[in-house]
Design a protein around this motif. Structure first.
Motif, PDB file in Angstrom:
ATOM      1  N   UNK A  29      58.945  42.608 111.360  1.00 55.05           N
ATOM      2  CA  UNK A  29      60.035  43.269 112.495  1.00 55.05           C
ATOM      3  C   UNK A  29      60.010  42.930 113.752  1.00 55.05           C
ATOM      4  N   UNK A  30      58.911  42.531 114.312  1.00 50.38           N
ATOM      5  CA  UNK A  30      58.681  42.052 115.748  1.00 50.38           C
ATOM      6  C   UNK A  30      58.838  40.494 115.743  1.00 50.38           C
ATOM      7  N   UNK A  31      59.185  39.814 114.755  1.00 55.23           N
ATOM      8  CA  UNK A  31      59.201  38.447 114.823  1.00 55.23           C
ATOM      9  C   UNK A  31      57.856  37.856 115.324  1.00 55.23           C
ATOM     10  N   UNK A  32      56.875  38.100 114.721  1.00 49.64           N
ATOM     11  CA  UNK A  32      55.739  37.504 114.775  1.00 49.64           C
ATOM     12  C   UNK A  32      55.157  36.786 113.616  1.00 49.64           C
ATOM     13  N   UNK A  33      54.909  35.497 113.825  1.00 48.40           N
ATOM     14  CA  UNK A  33      54.606  34.370 112.801  1.00 48.40           C
ATOM     15  C   UNK A  33      53.231  34.753 112.049  1.00 48.40           C
ATOM     16  N   UNK A  34      52.205  35.196 112.872  1.00 51.66           N
ATOM     17  CA  UNK A  34      50.884  35.311 112.414  1.00 51.66           C
ATOM     18  C   UNK A  34      50.266  36.069 113.169  1.00 51.66           C
ATOM     19  N   UNK A  35      49.168  36.643 112.844  1.00 55.46           N
ATOM     20  CA  UNK A  35      48.147  37.598 113.619  1.00 55.46           C
ATOM     21  C   UNK A  35      46.729  37.171 113.485  1.00 55.46           C
ATOM     22  N   UNK A  36      45.789  37.060 114.162  1.00 50.63           N
ATOM     23  CA  UNK A  36      44.493  36.713 114.157  1.00 50.63           C
ATOM     24  C   UNK A  36      43.659  37.664 114.628  1.00 50.63           C
ATOM     25  N   UNK A 112      48.450  27.413 114.259  1.00 50.68           N
ATOM     26  CA  UNK A 112      49.720  26.382 114.435  1.00 50.68           C
ATOM     27  C   UNK A 112      50.382  25.977 113.425  1.00 50.68           C
ATOM     28  N   UNK A 113      49.472  25.953 112.143  1.00 49.91           N
ATOM     29  CA  UNK A 113      50.028  25.477 111.004  1.00 49.91           C
ATOM     30  C   UNK A 113      50.946  26.458 110.411  1.00 49.91           C
ATOM     31  N   UNK A 114      50.676  28.123 110.835  1.00 49.37           N
ATOM     32  CA  UNK A 114      51.464  29.062 109.991  1.00 49.37           C
ATOM     33  C   UNK A 114      52.480  29.620 110.978  1.00 49.37           C
ATOM     34  N   UNK A 115      52.561  29.182 112.182  1.00 52.18           N
ATOM     35  CA  UNK A 115      53.399  29.626 113.016  1.00 52.18           C
ATOM     36  C   UNK A 115      54.470  28.543 113.694  1.00 52.18           C
ATOM     37  N   UNK A 116      55.384  28.305 112.709  1.00 54.82           N
ATOM     38  CA  UNK A 116      56.471  27.270 113.033  1.00 54.82           C
ATOM     39  C   UNK A 116      57.873  27.861 113.330  1.00 54.82           C
ATOM     40  N   UNK A 117      58.008  29.098 113.279  1.00 54.68           N
ATOM     41  CA  UNK A 117      59.076  29.692 113.455  1.00 54.68           C
ATOM     42  C   UNK A 117      59.495  30.477 114.645  1.00 54.68           C
ATOM     43  N   UNK A 118      58.970  31.422 115.045  1.00 52.38           N
ATOM     44  CA  UNK A 118      58.961  32.022 116.488  1.00 52.38           C
ATOM     45  C   UNK A 118      57.808  31.638 117.436  1.00 52.38           C
ATOM     46  N   UNK A 119      56.946  31.093 116.694  1.00 51.25           N
ATOM     47  CA  UNK A 119      55.663  30.576 117.636  1.00 51.25           C
ATOM     48  C   UNK A 119      54.939  31.763 118.317  1.00 51.25           C
ATOM     49  N   UNK A 120      55.355  32.969 117.897  1.00 48.69           N
ATOM     50  CA  UNK A 120      54.621  34.331 118.343  1.00 48.69           C
ATOM     51  C   UNK A 120      53.463  34.554 117.571  1.00 48.69           C
ATOM     52  N   UNK A 146      49.615  26.265 123.771  1.00 44.49           N
ATOM     53  CA  UNK A 146      50.248  26.581 125.167  1.00 44.49           C
ATOM     54  C   UNK A 146      51.835  26.630 124.753  1.00 44.49           C
ATOM     55  N   UNK A 147      52.242  26.049 123.657  1.00 42.34           N
ATOM     56  CA  UNK A 147      53.542  26.179 123.073  1.00 42.34           C
ATOM     57  C   UNK A 147      53.834  27.659 122.446  1.00 42.34           C
ATOM     58  N   UNK A 148      52.906  28.367 122.229  1.00 45.70           N
ATOM     59  CA  UNK A 148      53.185  29.587 121.559  1.00 45.70           C
ATOM     60  C   UNK A 148      52.912  30.828 122.437  1.00 45.70           C
TER      61      UNK A 148
END
Length: 392
Positions: A29-36, A112-120, A146-148
Motif C-alpha cells: 500500500x506504501x509502494x515499498x518493495x522490501x523491508x529489513x 537489491x535483488x528483491x527491490x527492483x520496482x520502486x526501489x523503496x 544509493x539508488x534506493x
C-alpha cells in the motif's frame, strides 16, 4: 503448592506466515518493495527464530521481508543450523564476526535483488526503535544502495504487533499468572528486617519455580510511608517499621513479558499512605471500566487521572499511566493526556496510575489487561483491595 500449566511454546507456521502477509499488505500500500529488520523482537516476530545468542553484541542478524513471498534470513554462519526448525527456507550466511564487512554486502545484495520496482526499502528508523548495527555499517549499507530510498516502516510494524494473537495472549497470561503468584508468595514470606534485595531474590526464585523462563526486569524501592524512586534497586536497604516497599517486575515466558507491581507496608502505616493506596486502586478500577474497543489511550488516561485528581494528587512524574506489552517489556502505545490511539481487541496493555501524594512520596499501581470484543480482561489476579501490612 501452586501448579500453573504453561501454554505450548513457539507458534504454528501459519501464524508466522499471516504476520508476514499482514506486513506485506501494508508495504504494498506504501509502494515499498522490501523491508529489513535488525532487532530481536522483529526478527523473532516474522521468523519464529528464538535464541539467547542475541545477548552477544558481536554478530548482527538480519531478516528481509519482500513485498511478495517468504522472508529471507541473512545471518551469521553460526546460526544456520538453528533455522532448520523455522518456516524460513532461504537462509544466506557469512562467516561472522568479520568487522571489515559483517554481512553488509550480503544484506545489500539481497535487498537489491528483491527491490527492483520502486526501489523503496523499509527500515525501522522511527520512535521507540533502534538499529542493532554500528552507525558506520548503516552508512555503508546506504552507500551500497544509493539508488534506493530508505523508508521508515516502524509505524506500520508497531501497529501490526500491537494486536496479539490468541497464542501470544496465552503466553503473556501465563507470565502474568506466574508473576501474580510470586507476589502472593512474597506477601506471606516478607518480614521486617529483610532487605529489598532479599525480598526480590525470594520472589525471583519463586517465579522461576512456577515456570517463568527468566525475570530480566525486577526493580524495587522503599521508604518511610512511600517512595520517591521507582526505577532503581533493589538495594541492601533493610525494611523497617513504617516503610512501604514497591516491587515492579516483568517475568518472561517463551519470549513474552508480564509487567506489573505490588505494594507492601511494614508495621505502623501512615493514614495518608493508606489513602494513596486506595486512590490508585480506585483509579485502576476507573481504567478497567473504560478500557474497551473504540476508546482511546487518552480516554483511559483521563479516567484514571480524574480519580487521582479527586484524591489530591500532587503530580505524576512518570509521563504516562500505562503502555503496551508483549515481546518487549514496554511497547507502543502509551496512555498519555489526549492520546489518540484507538483501542482494538487483542491489544495487551498495562494500567499504571501513579500519584505523588506528599513531598518525595508516591504510590503506583499497575495491572495487565487484554482488550476484548466487549471490554477488557485482567490477565492475572487483581491486586489486594487493601494494602497488605507486614507486622512480623
Amino acid at each position: 503448592m501452586n501448579i500453573l500449566i504453561p501454554p505450548p511454546r513457539g507458534f504454528e507456521f501459519a501464524e508466522l506466515e499471516q504476520r508476514t502477509v499482514d506486513l506485506q499488505t501494508r508495504m504494498r500500500a506504501k509502494n515499498i518493495d522490501v523491508a529489513f529488520f535488525t532487532t530481536e523482537p522483529e526478527f523473532r516476530y516474522f521468523s519464529g527464530f528464538k535464541s539467547q545468542f542475541w545477548e552477544s553484541p558481536t554478530r548482527p542478524w538480519f531478516i528481509v521481508v519482500p513485498a511478495f513471498g517468504k522472508p529471507i534470513a541473512v545471518i551469521p554462519e553460526i546460526g544456520v543450523a538453528g533455522f532448520e526448525d523455522t518456516w524460513i527456507e532461504d537462509v544466506r550466511s557469512w562467516p561472522s564476526p568479520r568487522p571489515e564487512d559483517d554481512g553488509i554486502s550480503l544484506l545489500a545484495s539481497t535487498l537489491s535483488e528483491v527491490s527492483k520496482s520502486s526501489r523503496r526499502i523499509g527500515s525501522m528508523i522511527g520512535p521507540e526503535t533502534h538499529l542493532r548495527m554500528p552507525a558506520t555499517n548503516y552508512a555503508l549499507l546506504q552507500d551500497k544502495l544509493s539508488q534506493h530510498s530508505m523508508i521508515d516502516v516502524s509505524l506500520m510494524v508497531r501497529d501490526l504487533r500491537s494486536v496479539k494473537s490468541h497464542a501470544e495472549i496465552d503466553k503473556i497470561r501465563f507470565a502474568c499468572q506466574v508473576t501474580a503468584a510470586g507476589f502472593e508468595y512474597l506477601r506471606h514470606n516478607l518480614s521486617i528486617g529483610m532487605t529489598e534485595r532479599q525480598a526480590c531474590k525470594a520472589m525471583h526464585l519463586e517465579m522461576l519455580r512456577l515456570g517463568a523462563d527468566a525475570c530480566p526486569y525486577l526493580i524495587s524501592a522503599s521508604g518511610q510511608g512511600g517512595y520517591d524512586n521507582i526505577i532503581m534497586g533493589p538495594t541492601d536497604r533493610a525494611l523497617g517499621e513504617g516503610d512501604v516497599l514497591i516491587i515492579d517486575t516483568g517475568a518472561n515466558f517463551d519470549g513474552y513479558f508480564s509487567d506489573f507491581d505490588r505494594n507492601y507496608a511494614f508495621g505502623r502505616t501512615e493514614s495518608d499512605t493508606i489513602a494513596a493506596y486506595d486512590a490508585v486502586y480506585q483509579a485502576t478500577e476507573a481504567g478497567l471500566a473504560i478500557a474497551e474497543p473504540g476508546r482511546t489511550t487518552g480516554d483511559v488516561w483521563q479516567a484514571m487521572w480524574s480519580v487521582l485528581k479527586k484524591n489530591g494528587v500532587l503530580g505524576n512524574d512518570v509521563g504516562r499511566m500505562g503502555h503496551g506489552l508483549g515481546m518487549q517489556l514496554t511497547e507502543w502505545p502509551s496512555h498519555v493526556p489526549n492520546g489518540d490511539v484507538i483501542l482494538k481487541p487483542g491489544m495487551v496493555l498495562t494500567l499504571e496510575p501513579g500519584m505523588v501524594f506528599s513531598k518525595k512520596r508516591m504510590m503506583v499501581h499497575e495491572e495487565n489487561i487484554v482488550i476484548t470484543e466487549s471490554g477488557c480482561e485482567m490477565l492475572h489476579q487483581r491486586t489486594w483491595k487493601s494494602m497488605p501490612i507486614i507486622t512480623r
